[in-house]
Write a protein that holds these residues in place. Sequence first.
Motif, short mmCIF file in Angstrom:
data_model
loop_
_atom_site.label_atom_id
_atom_site.label_comp_id
_atom_site.label_asym_id
_atom_site.label_seq_id
_atom_site.Cartn_x
_atom_site.Cartn_y
_atom_site.Cartn_z
N ALA A 29 0.84 -1.21 0.00
CA ALA A 29 0.00 0.00 0.00
C ALA A 29 0.88 1.26 0.00
O ALA A 29 0.62 2.21 -0.75
CB ALA A 29 -0.93 0.00 1.22
N ALA A 30 1.92 1.26 0.83
CA ALA A 30 2.81 2.42 0.89
C ALA A 30 3.49 2.65 -0.45
O ALA A 30 3.58 3.79 -0.93
CB ALA A 30 3.84 2.24 2.00
N ALA A 31 3.95 1.57 -1.09
CA ALA A 31 4.60 1.71 -2.40
C ALA A 31 3.65 2.33 -3.41
O ALA A 31 4.03 3.23 -4.17
CB ALA A 31 5.10 0.35 -2.88
N HIS A 74 11.49 -4.17 0.49
CA HIS A 74 10.40 -5.07 0.09
C HIS A 74 10.32 -5.16 -1.43
O HIS A 74 10.16 -6.24 -2.00
CB HIS A 74 9.09 -4.55 0.68
CG HIS A 74 7.88 -5.35 0.33
ND1 HIS A 74 7.70 -6.66 0.70
CD2 HIS A 74 6.76 -5.01 -0.36
CE1 HIS A 74 6.53 -7.10 0.25
NE2 HIS A 74 5.95 -6.11 -0.40
N GLN A 75 10.46 -4.04 -2.09
CA GLN A 75 10.38 -4.05 -3.55
C GLN A 75 11.61 -4.71 -4.18
O GLN A 75 11.49 -5.42 -5.17
CB GLN A 75 10.18 -2.64 -4.08
CG GLN A 75 8.80 -2.11 -3.72
CD GLN A 75 8.47 -0.86 -4.47
OE1 GLN A 75 9.28 0.06 -4.54
NE2 GLN A 75 7.30 -0.83 -5.07
N PHE A 107 9.86 -1.20 -10.35
CA PHE A 107 10.61 -0.87 -9.15
C PHE A 107 11.33 0.47 -9.30
O PHE A 107 11.29 1.31 -8.40
CB PHE A 107 11.62 -1.98 -8.82
CG PHE A 107 12.64 -1.54 -7.81
CD1 PHE A 107 12.30 -1.46 -6.48
CD2 PHE A 107 13.91 -1.17 -8.20
CE1 PHE A 107 13.22 -1.02 -5.54
CE2 PHE A 107 14.83 -0.73 -7.27
CZ PHE A 107 14.48 -0.66 -5.94
N LEU A 108 11.98 0.68 -10.44
CA LEU A 108 12.74 1.91 -10.63
C LEU A 108 11.86 3.14 -10.60
O LEU A 108 12.27 4.18 -10.09
CB LEU A 108 13.52 1.86 -11.94
CG LEU A 108 14.69 0.88 -11.98
CD1 LEU A 108 15.32 0.87 -13.36
CD2 LEU A 108 15.72 1.21 -10.92
N CYS A 170 15.03 5.07 -17.48
CA CYS A 170 13.87 5.39 -16.62
C CYS A 170 13.97 6.77 -15.98
O CYS A 170 12.97 7.28 -15.46
CB CYS A 170 13.72 4.33 -15.54
SG CYS A 170 13.17 2.75 -16.18
N ILE A 171 15.14 7.37 -16.00
CA ILE A 171 15.30 8.68 -15.36
C ILE A 171 14.41 9.70 -16.05
O ILE A 171 14.42 9.84 -17.26
CB ILE A 171 16.77 9.14 -15.40
CG1 ILE A 171 17.61 8.24 -14.50
CG2 ILE A 171 16.90 10.60 -14.98
CD1 ILE A 171 19.09 8.48 -14.61
#
Length: 196
Positions: A29-31, A74-75, A107-108, A170-171
Motif C-alpha cells: 500500500a505504501a509503495a 520489500h520491492q 521498481f525503478l 527510466c530517469i
Amino acid sequence: MNNSDRDTGHATRPKRADARRNAETLLDAAAAIFVKSGVEAPVRDIAAKAGVGTATIYRHFPTRADLIIAVYRHQVDACAEAGPALLATSPTPHIALGRWVDLFVDFLVTKHGLAAALQTDNPGFETLHDYFLDRLLPVCTQLLDAATASGEIRPDLNAYQLMRGVGNLCIGADNDPRYDARHLVELLVAGLRRPR
C-alpha cells in the motif's frame, strides 16, 4: 513444557505469519501511494489503502524513514524473488528476461519517487544501494546467462550494464508525459536478441 506452553507456542506461529502478511500489505500500500503521491503522502492515505488504522502503521514503522527503507527493501526482495520464478515459468529465457525487466522498471519508477528521501543523512539509507546490487545483480545475471546459453541473446552484455542502461532510460519518466521509458526499455531488451 506443560500443555498451556505448547498451546501458546502453537498460537503464536500463525500470529507471526499474520503479522508478516500484514506488514507486506502495508508495504504494498505504501509503495502504491508513494508512486502516486510521493514519499511525503499522509500516513492516513497509506492506512486507508491498506485497510488499517494509522496506529497499525506506526506500530510496524515508527518513523517515515523506517517505512521508506522497508518499502525499498520489500520491492527489491520482490523483484529478486521474481527472477527465478519467471525463468521457471516463461516459454523462453528471453521472455523471462523481458518480464523481469518490466518488474525492474516498475521498481525503478517507485525508487525514483524515493530518490529525494534516500539522499538524506539518515544512516539507514546508506546500505540500501548495496542491498539493491547484492540482491538484483545475481538475478539479472542468472536471467542473462540462461538467455545466452539458449542462444537467444548476444553474449556481450553483463547484468550491471543492462541494469544501469534500464535505470538510465527510466530517469525522468515520471516528469515528462511525452517520454515513454517502458517502450525504450522494450526496444533495449529486443535489441539483445541474436540476429537470425
